[in-house]
Design an enzyme around this catalytic site. Structure first.
Site, PDB file in Angstrom:
ATOM      1  CG  ASP A   1      -0.610  -5.832   4.114  1.00 57.29           C
ATOM      2  OD1 ASP A   1      -1.722  -5.800   4.658  1.00 57.29           O
ATOM      3  OD2 ASP A   1      -0.438  -6.263   2.954  1.00 57.29           O
TER       4      ASP A   1
ATOM      5  CG  ASP B   1      -6.090  -5.790  11.054  1.00 57.47           C
ATOM      6  OD1 ASP B   1      -7.296  -6.119  10.982  1.00 57.47           O
ATOM      7  OD2 ASP B   1      -5.295  -5.966  10.110  1.00 57.47           O
TER       8      ASP B   1
ATOM      9  CE  LYS C   1      -9.379   2.722   7.128  1.00 60.10           C
ATOM     10  NZ  LYS C   1      -8.999   2.278   5.765  1.00 60.10           N
TER      11      LYS C   1
ATOM     12  CG  ASP D   1     -12.499  -0.240   5.174  1.00 57.38           C
ATOM     13  OD1 ASP D   1     -12.605   0.931   5.514  1.00 57.38           O
ATOM     14  OD2 ASP D   1     -12.243  -0.589   4.002  1.00 57.38           O
TER      15      ASP D   1
ATOM     16  CG  PHE E   1      -4.621   1.996   2.674  1.00 61.51           C
ATOM     17  CD1 PHE E   1      -5.552   0.974   2.540  1.00 61.51           C
ATOM     18  CD2 PHE E   1      -3.284   1.667   2.818  1.00 61.51           C
ATOM     19  CE1 PHE E   1      -5.152  -0.358   2.561  1.00 61.51           C
ATOM     20  CE2 PHE E   1      -2.871   0.337   2.831  1.00 61.51           C
ATOM     21  CZ  PHE E   1      -3.810  -0.677   2.702  1.00 61.51           C
ATOM     22  CB  VAL E   2      -3.782   3.482   8.420  1.00 61.58           C
ATOM     23  CG1 VAL E   2      -4.367   4.878   8.519  1.00 61.58           C
ATOM     24  CG2 VAL E   2      -4.819   2.432   8.831  1.00 61.58           C
TER      25      VAL E   2
ATOM     26  CE  LYS F   1      -0.031 -13.448   5.169  1.00 57.05           C
ATOM     27  NZ  LYS F   1       0.777 -13.005   3.993  1.00 57.05           N
TER      28      LYS F   1
HETATM   29  P1  XMP Z   1     -14.032  -4.894   5.866  1.00 57.58           P
HETATM   30  O1  XMP Z   1     -14.787  -6.144   5.528  1.00 57.58           O
HETATM   31  O2  XMP Z   1     -14.339  -4.370   7.239  1.00 57.58           O
HETATM   32  O3  XMP Z   1     -12.514  -5.316   5.752  1.00 57.58           O
HETATM   33  O4  XMP Z   1     -14.209  -3.848   4.798  1.00 57.58           O
HETATM   34  C1  XMP Z   1     -11.574  -5.134   6.723  1.00 57.58           C
HETATM   35  C2  XMP Z   1     -10.257  -5.578   6.164  1.00 57.58           C
HETATM   36  O5  XMP Z   1      -9.848  -4.679   5.123  1.00 57.58           O
HETATM   37  C3  XMP Z   1      -8.466  -4.423   5.206  1.00 57.58           C
HETATM   38  N1  XMP Z   1      -8.253  -2.972   5.412  1.00 57.58           N
HETATM   39  C4  XMP Z   1      -7.080  -2.330   5.534  1.00 57.58           C
HETATM   40  N2  XMP Z   1      -5.819  -2.798   5.513  1.00 57.58           N
HETATM   41  N3  XMP Z   1      -5.012  -0.592   5.828  1.00 57.58           N
HETATM   42  C5  XMP Z   1      -4.782  -1.914   5.669  1.00 57.58           C
HETATM   43  O6  XMP Z   1      -3.627  -2.319   5.668  1.00 57.58           O
HETATM   44  C6  XMP Z   1      -6.234  -0.038   5.842  1.00 57.58           C
HETATM   45  O7  XMP Z   1      -6.393   1.177   5.997  1.00 57.58           O
HETATM   46  C7  XMP Z   1      -7.336  -0.970   5.682  1.00 57.58           C
HETATM   47  N4  XMP Z   1      -8.684  -0.817   5.670  1.00 57.58           N
HETATM   48  C8  XMP Z   1      -9.203  -2.045   5.480  1.00 57.58           C
HETATM   49  C9  XMP Z   1      -7.954  -5.255   6.353  1.00 57.58           C
HETATM   50  O8  XMP Z   1      -7.445  -6.472   5.855  1.00 57.58           O
HETATM   51  C10 XMP Z   1      -9.167  -5.560   7.195  1.00 57.58           C
HETATM   52  O9  XMP Z   1      -9.079  -6.796   7.884  1.00 57.58           O
HETATM   53 MG    MG Z   2      -7.414  -7.997   8.637  1.00 57.42          MG
END
Ligand code: XMP
Ligand code: MG
Length: 183
Positions: A163, A104, A135, A107, A156-157, A47
């Site tokens: 969300d 979005d 990141k 990570d 964590f943002v 989402k």
């Molecule tokens: P990967 O596979 O790149 O995953 O590790 C990316 C997904 O992890 C979630 N994600 C976050 N969601 N704040 C969030 O709200 C964060 O700081 C964050 N870091 C990772 C997110 O669902 C993304 O698609």
């Molecule tokens: Mg996502």
């Protein structure tokens, strides 16, 4: 939603609405230039990508289609493992299409790495990635990301589609959560 509405829940604003808007203008200009005369299919990842999709797509000045996918990464808590399950698949046949995945945040990169390979295996002509946030210090795999909004520290943002426990997606800026919210 204003900063004052969630002041108690956040440590601080990392990126303001204005910063996001300015960067979206630049990303859309790059995309418009790169896809001139080509077909373009934007694939938003539900989402979290709804805000980026809405704001980026409206700034792109070539004809395009939009489709959506929902995926879930198996893993412990907030860490993704790279094993991805498709919760909602695309309605579109990708054969010969130029696909631009809209995300979005990247990570570890494991989700996007898997997704890019998966969409290429369906016969897409090209599969590029646009993400609002990345990141770099959390990267576990090298993902070739064509369009990046901002590189941010491994905190964590929330906000702008992101969300915590399904809350804060409607916050129009990016902020770091206060520890009392998640502890
Ligand atoms: P990967 O596979 O790149 O995953 O590790 C990316 C997904 O992890 C979630 N994600 C976050 N969601 N704040 C969030 O709200 C964060 O700081 C964050 N870091 C990772 C997110 O669902 C993304 O698609
Ligand atoms: Mg996502």
């Amino acid at each position: 939603m204003l900063e004052s509405d969630i002041a108690d829940d956040i440590v601080g604003v990392m990126l303001t609405e204005e910063q996001l808007a300015t960067r979206l203008d630049e990303m859309a200009a790059d995309i418009t230039r790169d896809y001139q005369g080509k077909d373009l299919l934007l694939v938003g990842i539900l989402k979290g990508a709804i805000m980026v999709m809405a704001d980026l797509s409206r700034r792109i000045r070539v004809p395009l289609e939009m489709d959506w996918m929902a995926v879930s990464s198996y893993g412990s808590g907030t860490k993704s493992s790279g094993v991805v399950r498709i919760l909602k698949d695309l309605d579109t046949d990708l054969a010969g299409r130029n696909v631009l995945i809209v995300e979005d945040i990247i990570d570890s990169g494991l989700t996007l790495n898997w997704l890019q390979q998966n969409l290429l295996s369906r016969g897409a002509k090209s599969v590029e990635i646009a993400t609002m946030l990345r990141k770099p210090e959390s990267a576990k795999v090298d993902v070739d990301v064509r369009y990046v909004g901002f590189d941010i520290p491994p905190e964590f943002v929330i906000g702008y589609g992101l969300d915590y426990a399904e809350q804060y997606r409607n916050v129009p800026f990016i902020a770091t959560l206060a520890p009392h919210v998640y502890s």
